[in-house]
Design a protein around this motif. Structure first.
Motif, short mmCIF file in Angstrom:
data_model
loop_
_atom_site.label_atom_id
_atom_site.label_comp_id
_atom_site.label_asym_id
_atom_site.label_seq_id
_atom_site.Cartn_x
_atom_site.Cartn_y
_atom_site.Cartn_z
N MET A 1 81.93 -50.75 20.58
CA MET A 1 81.42 -49.84 19.55
C MET A 1 80.12 -49.17 19.98
O MET A 1 79.78 -48.08 19.52
N ASP A 2 79.37 -49.79 20.88
CA ASP A 2 78.08 -49.23 21.30
C ASP A 2 78.23 -47.87 21.95
O ASP A 2 77.43 -46.96 21.71
N GLU A 3 79.27 -47.69 22.79
CA GLU A 3 79.50 -46.40 23.44
C GLU A 3 79.90 -45.36 22.41
O GLU A 3 79.46 -44.20 22.46
N ILE A 4 80.72 -45.76 21.45
CA ILE A 4 81.11 -44.86 20.37
C ILE A 4 79.88 -44.47 19.54
O ILE A 4 79.71 -43.30 19.18
N ARG A 6 76.82 -44.32 20.54
CA ARG A 6 75.99 -43.40 21.33
C ARG A 6 76.53 -41.97 21.24
O ARG A 6 75.77 -41.03 21.02
N LYS A 7 77.83 -41.81 21.39
CA LYS A 7 78.43 -40.48 21.31
C LYS A 7 78.28 -39.89 19.91
O LYS A 7 78.00 -38.70 19.73
N PHE A 8 78.45 -40.76 18.92
CA PHE A 8 78.31 -40.33 17.54
C PHE A 8 76.89 -39.87 17.27
O PHE A 8 76.66 -38.84 16.62
N ALA A 9 75.92 -40.62 17.78
CA ALA A 9 74.51 -40.28 17.59
C ALA A 9 74.18 -38.94 18.25
O ALA A 9 73.44 -38.12 17.69
N GLU A 10 74.73 -38.70 19.43
CA GLU A 10 74.51 -37.43 20.13
C GLU A 10 75.07 -36.27 19.31
O GLU A 10 74.46 -35.20 19.22
N HIS A 11 76.24 -36.49 18.73
CA HIS A 11 76.88 -35.45 17.92
C HIS A 11 76.02 -35.13 16.69
O HIS A 11 75.78 -33.95 16.38
#
Length: 233
Positions: A1-4, A6-11
């Motif tokens: 979930m950490d990688e998800i 990170r991507k979510f936070a960037e979005h």
């Protein structure tokens, strides 16, 4: 979930920074995560009035550094809640569904009347609903290829959105699909229809579910262009 995460936070961060109204965009994301101003403020170590000032434009737009802190706080709170929000939307990141022509989130809530005007459409069922984003769907591909779980993913980051169904003949199939689903959009746009062609069962479902319905005969490519320009995009 950490990688998800990170991507979510960037979005989220990109959405806020690039928005014409960052304060309203912050409010949108805070509401998506179902986090109060006070809870977010406590996580950031500031007062709730600071969050309120940003969201209501009483305070100068936050810089990139502070936006990152806000986003990280939203993600951290969601983690503490057992990924209540991210668990719903993790499949959206990097996943392409052929039936989706376009999908986007808005930086403000857009009234259905404004959507109807932009699309030269008829607002045939009107509960004064608003949309925080939109999804344009190829109805034929959706019928032939999509599962019920895929349909759930059409809602993007919030169910308070406009679902635009293209190549519609009567409107019954899209409205029946919405009727049996757990999530309900705030607005449905049926492309290729006018009020004389709309199925009465489709209209009745919309009235029962309190969903605004817009009919338009505008070409799909132009619909996408018009929708992108709404909501501060």
């Amino acid at each position: 979930m950490d990688e998800i995460a990170r991507k979510f936070a960037e979005h989220i961060a990109g959405d806020i920074v690039l928005s014409e109204n960052p304060g309203n965009c912050i409010k949108k994301w805070r509401n998506i995560f179902e986090i109060s101003q006070r809870e977010l403020a406590e996580k950031l170590g500031i007062t709730a009035s600071v969050i309120s000032d940003y969201e209501s434009d009483r305070r100068k737009s936050p810089g990139v550094t502070f936006v990152k802190k806000i986003v990280n706080a939203l993600i951290e709170i969601d983690k503490e809640r057992g990924w209540k929000t991210l668990s719903k939307y993790r499949d959206l990141l990097g996943v392409k569904i052929d039936a989706i022509i376009d999908i986007n989130e808005y930086s403000r809530s857009v009234p259905s009347e404004e959507i109807a005007e932009a699309l030269n459409g008829e607002l045939v069922v009107n509960f004064d609903r608003k949309a925080n984003g939109y999804t344009v769907i190829d109805s034929i591909k959706a019928i032939l290829t999509m599962t019920s779980y895929d349909f759930y993913r059409l809602f993007g980051l919030t169910s308070e959105r406009a679902l635009v169904f293209t190549q519609v003949t009567t409107g019954r199939s899209p409205m029946v699909a919405i009727k049996v689903g757990n999530l309900k959009p705030s607005v449905v746009v049926l492309q290729g229809l006018n009020s004389h062609k709309l199925d009465e069962i489709a209209r009745k479902i919309a009235e029962i579910e309190k969903i605004d319905v817009i009919l338009t005969e505008m070409p799909v490519s132009l619909i996408v262009d018009k929708l992108k320009k709404l909501g501060g995009e």
